[in-house]
Design a protein around this motif. Structure first.
Motif, PDB file in Angstrom:
ATOM      1  N   PHE A  79     -14.190   0.801   2.225  1.00  0.00           N
ATOM      2  CA  PHE A  79     -14.638   0.896   0.845  1.00  0.00           C
ATOM      3  C   PHE A  79     -14.636  -0.468   0.183  1.00  0.00           C
ATOM      4  CE2 PHE A  79     -13.203   5.340   1.249  1.00  0.00           C
ATOM      5  CZ  PHE A  79     -14.343   5.963   0.771  1.00  0.00           C
ATOM      6  N   LYS A 111      -1.122  14.128   5.774  1.00  0.00           N
ATOM      7  CA  LYS A 111       0.243  14.365   6.268  1.00  0.00           C
ATOM      8  C   LYS A 111       0.207  15.083   7.613  1.00  0.00           C
ATOM      9  CE  LYS A 111       2.558  14.540   1.787  1.00  0.00           C
ATOM     10  NZ  LYS A 111       3.059  15.406   0.726  1.00  0.00           N
ATOM     11  N   SER A 150      -7.387   3.789  -2.588  1.00  0.00           N
ATOM     12  CA  SER A 150      -8.192   3.829  -1.361  1.00  0.00           C
ATOM     13  C   SER A 150      -8.959   5.147  -1.228  1.00  0.00           C
ATOM     14  CB  SER A 150      -7.307   3.604  -0.131  1.00  0.00           C
ATOM     15  OG  SER A 150      -6.438   4.708   0.058  1.00  0.00           O
ATOM     16  N   ASN A 168      -3.215   3.451   6.971  1.00  0.00           N
ATOM     17  CA  ASN A 168      -4.657   3.310   6.925  1.00  0.00           C
ATOM     18  C   ASN A 168      -5.389   4.021   8.060  1.00  0.00           C
ATOM     19  OD1 ASN A 168      -7.000   2.427   5.734  1.00  0.00           O
ATOM     20  ND2 ASN A 168      -6.998   0.427   6.749  1.00  0.00           N
ATOM     21  N   VAL A 184      -7.479   9.555   5.874  1.00  0.00           N
ATOM     22  CA  VAL A 184      -7.014   8.215   6.259  1.00  0.00           C
ATOM     23  C   VAL A 184      -6.244   7.586   5.102  1.00  0.00           C
ATOM     24  CG1 VAL A 184      -8.852   7.901   7.943  1.00  0.00           C
ATOM     25  CG2 VAL A 184      -9.224   7.119   5.612  1.00  0.00           C
ATOM     26  N   ALA A 185      -5.591   8.442   4.311  1.00  0.00           N
ATOM     27  CA  ALA A 185      -4.872   7.974   3.121  1.00  0.00           C
ATOM     28  C   ALA A 185      -3.394   7.752   3.402  1.00  0.00           C
ATOM     29  CB  ALA A 185      -5.050   8.965   1.973  1.00  0.00           C
ATOM     30  N   ASP A 186      -2.996   7.767   4.674  1.00  0.00           N
ATOM     31  CA  ASP A 186      -1.616   7.447   5.012  1.00  0.00           C
ATOM     32  C   ASP A 186      -1.404   5.946   4.795  1.00  0.00           C
ATOM     33  OD1 ASP A 186      -3.521   7.233   7.111  1.00  0.00           O
ATOM     34  OD2 ASP A 186      -1.918   6.798   8.526  1.00  0.00           O
ATOM     35  N   ALA A 187      -0.152   5.540   4.677  1.00  0.00           N
ATOM     36  CA  ALA A 187       0.129   4.125   4.413  1.00  0.00           C
ATOM     37  C   ALA A 187      -0.332   3.244   5.572  1.00  0.00           C
ATOM     38  CB  ALA A 187       1.612   3.930   4.132  1.00  0.00           C
ATOM     39  N   GLU A 201     -11.962  10.376   3.346  1.00  0.00           N
ATOM     40  CA  GLU A 201     -10.988   9.404   2.832  1.00  0.00           C
ATOM     41  C   GLU A 201      -9.610  10.035   2.669  1.00  0.00           C
ATOM     42  OE1 GLU A 201     -13.467  10.627   1.175  1.00  0.00           O
ATOM     43  OE2 GLU A 201     -12.622  11.503  -0.631  1.00  0.00           O
ATOM     44  N   HIS A 202      -9.569  11.355   2.493  1.00  0.00           N
ATOM     45  CA  HIS A 202      -8.266  12.020   2.385  1.00  0.00           C
ATOM     46  C   HIS A 202      -7.539  12.087   3.733  1.00  0.00           C
ATOM     47  CE1 HIS A 202      -8.378  13.732  -1.797  1.00  0.00           C
ATOM     48  NE2 HIS A 202      -9.645  13.391  -1.641  1.00  0.00           N
ATOM     49  N   LYS A 242       0.836  -1.195   0.000  1.00  0.00           N
ATOM     50  CA  LYS A 242       0.000   0.000   0.000  1.00  0.00           C
ATOM     51  C   LYS A 242       0.868   1.241   0.000  1.00  0.00           C
ATOM     52  CE  LYS A 242      -3.733   2.509   2.033  1.00  0.00           C
ATOM     53  NZ  LYS A 242      -4.006   3.418   3.082  1.00  0.00           N
ATOM     54  N   SER A 243       0.524   2.169  -0.849  1.00  0.00           N
ATOM     55  CA  SER A 243       1.250   3.435  -0.861  1.00  0.00           C
ATOM     56  C   SER A 243       0.564   4.401   0.084  1.00  0.00           C
ATOM     57  CB  SER A 243       1.238   4.023  -2.273  1.00  0.00           C
ATOM     58  OG  SER A 243      -0.035   4.582  -2.555  1.00  0.00           O
ATOM     59  N   ALA A 244       1.261   5.458   0.441  1.00  0.00           N
ATOM     60  CA  ALA A 244       0.592   6.593   1.062  1.00  0.00           C
ATOM     61  C   ALA A 244      -0.116   7.336  -0.065  1.00  0.00           C
ATOM     62  CB  ALA A 244       1.620   7.489   1.743  1.00  0.00           C
ATOM     63  N   ALA A 245      -0.845   8.383   0.275  1.00  0.00           N
ATOM     64  CA  ALA A 245      -1.495   9.180  -0.760  1.00  0.00           C
ATOM     65  C   ALA A 245      -0.425   9.793  -1.654  1.00  0.00           C
ATOM     66  CB  ALA A 245      -2.345  10.259  -0.117  1.00  0.00           C
ATOM     67  N   HIS A 293      -5.585  17.126   2.872  1.00  0.00           N
ATOM     68  CA  HIS A 293      -5.630  16.604   1.505  1.00  0.00           C
ATOM     69  C   HIS A 293      -4.928  15.258   1.404  1.00  0.00           C
ATOM     70  CE1 HIS A 293      -6.455  16.974  -2.676  1.00  0.00           C
ATOM     71  NE2 HIS A 293      -5.183  16.939  -3.045  1.00  0.00           N
ATOM     72  N   LEU A 294      -3.812  15.100   2.113  1.00  0.00           N
ATOM     73  CA  LEU A 294      -2.987  13.905   1.940  1.00  0.00           C
ATOM     74  C   LEU A 294      -2.658  13.200   3.263  1.00  0.00           C
ATOM     75  CD1 LEU A 294      -0.507  15.541  -0.617  1.00  0.00           C
ATOM     76  CD2 LEU A 294      -2.207  13.805  -1.190  1.00  0.00           C
TER      77      LEU A 294
END
Lengths: 126, 325
Positions: B181, B113, A106, B145, B140-143, B137-138, A81-84, B110-111
């Motif tokens: 999802f 971070k 995701s 989860n 919880v988009a860290d690697a 969803e933005h 899984k990548s980060a965003a 957004h990401l």
């Protein structure tokens, strides 16, 4: 070329994916693998292109996001899984073990893709 | 879809002006509209700035919804999303009647971070009210989860961050539909609440009297706004089933960066504007990405929302305010 092979393999994809319960050997792209094969997937317009990519074991696949929206690369069973990924960000994964890896974004889960890892010369794993 | 929405709302129109025309113009022109909800049926009282808007704040519980601030976003659709978030907060601080609290319905960052969460927190510190947040969803988009979000905001919550609270006679339920999802291998990639959360929710509302007004917060809409873009929640019907016996249920969502609303029985659904950038109307573009509008128009399509509830009369007045107002 790759896409044509992918279509032929389409029927086998799901069963292979469901059988892939054993921990896959997926190593990170270290220096030792620097000379290994590379392939890329472009993330553009909310699509992974190509949607199905066939590679040989040991290939490092790099996803690059060309969208204004961030995307991520997440294997269905969490094997990678990548980060965003922001615009122009990349994520690489080296595939050692033959098999099929279905992944999605995701953040936009309707975006899906597949990596098929198989030795050169083979047209199908079964 | 859009036409259907217009019809739904037109039927509900009790105000003295043409609702269909108003909604069409509202879609991107960014006009603020004041809403009251009586027994689950919203009606528009007038454009923001008219006398009715001021009256709605007299008495009762007033809270404010912000959404989709996307702190860290710096693309052409809005080169400074932190800046517009700070502007939204400055507007809230300047309101003559201060809301009791703020709800942020997700996509704070957004990401996902740390720096983005830090910047957002710093901006929200300017508010004297408590800010109840849920993730988009933005966030919880860290690697990991969602670890970055949960480490920061998960304290005192249930399961993976959901919670409920009571304020001014209203029961608030903060749901999270960005963890489970369904990848779009066979589906449209809709959001899910998941069994664990739904079971918690069923218990959460069990002891409540049916006359308790319910406000549900969730990032993705709890009705399917547009399936092709995944703008919906697959198991939302189960959640709404637990709320059937309640006389007034209001669902506040974010995610789609535009105002859409729908009434179904006792439930009214509303999506809010973003404080960062607009997104295209359902199906009007190839993909639901950030939509660039001329710079001078940006503030008219961003905004915040106030909701007013007066105990006993059970109206919820919902006012959407563009940042340009």
């Amino acid at each position: 070329m790759l896409r044509t092979r992918a279509v032929l393999l389409g029927g086998a994809a799901l069963s292979a994916m469901l059988c892939a319960a054993a921990p896959a050997v997926i190593s990170g792209g270290g220096p030792a693998l620097a000379a290994a094969k590379a392939a890329s997937v472009k993330i553009d317009n909310f699509n992974f292109t190509p949607p199905t990519l066939v590679v040989e074991p040991g290939t490092t696949v790099t996803w690059t996001n060309a969208d204004d929206s961030p995307h991520s690369v997440r294997e269905m069973d969490g094997r990678f899984k990548s980060a965003a990924l922001d615009t122009d960000d990349s994520f690489s994964q080296t595939f050692s073990a033959p098999g099929q890896y279905q992944y999605f974004c995701s953040i936009h889960p309707r975006m899906v893709g597949k990596i098929i890892v198989q030795p050169a010369g083979k047209t199908s794993s079964n | 879809m859009a036409d259907h929405e217009h019809k739904d709302n037109e039927q509900l129109g009790a105000a003295g002006f043409n609702r269909r025309g108003l909604l069409k113009c509202m879609a991107w022109a960014g006009t603020g509209v004041l809403w009251t909800v009586n027994g689950g049926v919203p009606r528009s009282l007038g454009l923001l700035g008219e006398a009715a808007a001021a009256e709605s704040h007299a008495g009762g519980l007033t809270f404010l919804q912000i959404s989709d601030s996307h702190v860290g976003f710096d693309k052409p659709a809005n080169p400074n999303a932190l800046g517009t978030f700070q502007e939204a907060i400055a507007k809230i601080k300047a309101m003559p009647t201060q809301p009791a609290f703020i709800v942020h319905t997700g996509d704070i960052t957004h990401l996902s971070k740390d720096k983005e969460f830090d910047d957002a927190d710093q901006a929200m510190k300017a508010l004297k009210q408590k800010v109840h947040v849920i993730p988009g969803e933005h966030d919880v988009a860290d690697a990991d989860n969602g670890k970055a979000y949960l480490d920061r905001y998960g304290k005192g919550t249930q399961g993976r961050g959901w919670y409920s609270f009571d304020a001014g006679g209203v029961h608030f339920i903060a749901l999270i539909n960005v963890f489970n999802f369904q990848p779009g291998f066979k589906s449209a990639g809709l959001a899910q609440l998941g069994d664990e959360q739904l079971e918690w929710m069923e218990k959460d509302v069990k002891g409540l009297s049916s006359s308790t007004p319910i406000v549900v917060l969730a990032h993705l809409p709890l009705w399917t706004v547009y399936e092709n873009w995944g703008w919906g929640t697959e198991d939302a019907p189960r959640a709404l089933g637990y709320l059937k016996r309640f006389g007034s249920v209001t669902v506040l969502n974010g995610h789609i960066h535009q105002i859409q609303q729908k009434i179904e029985g006792n439930v009214s659904f509303h999506t809010a504007r973003s404080t960062a950038f607009p997104q295209p109307a359902p199906g009007s573009a190839p993909a639901p990405g950030p939509m660039k509008v001329p710079a001078e128009q940006l503030h008219s399509v961003l905004g915040v929302r106030t909701v007013n509830y007066i105990r006993g009369k059970s109206p919820l007045a919902i006012v959407d305010t563009p940042l340009s107002a």
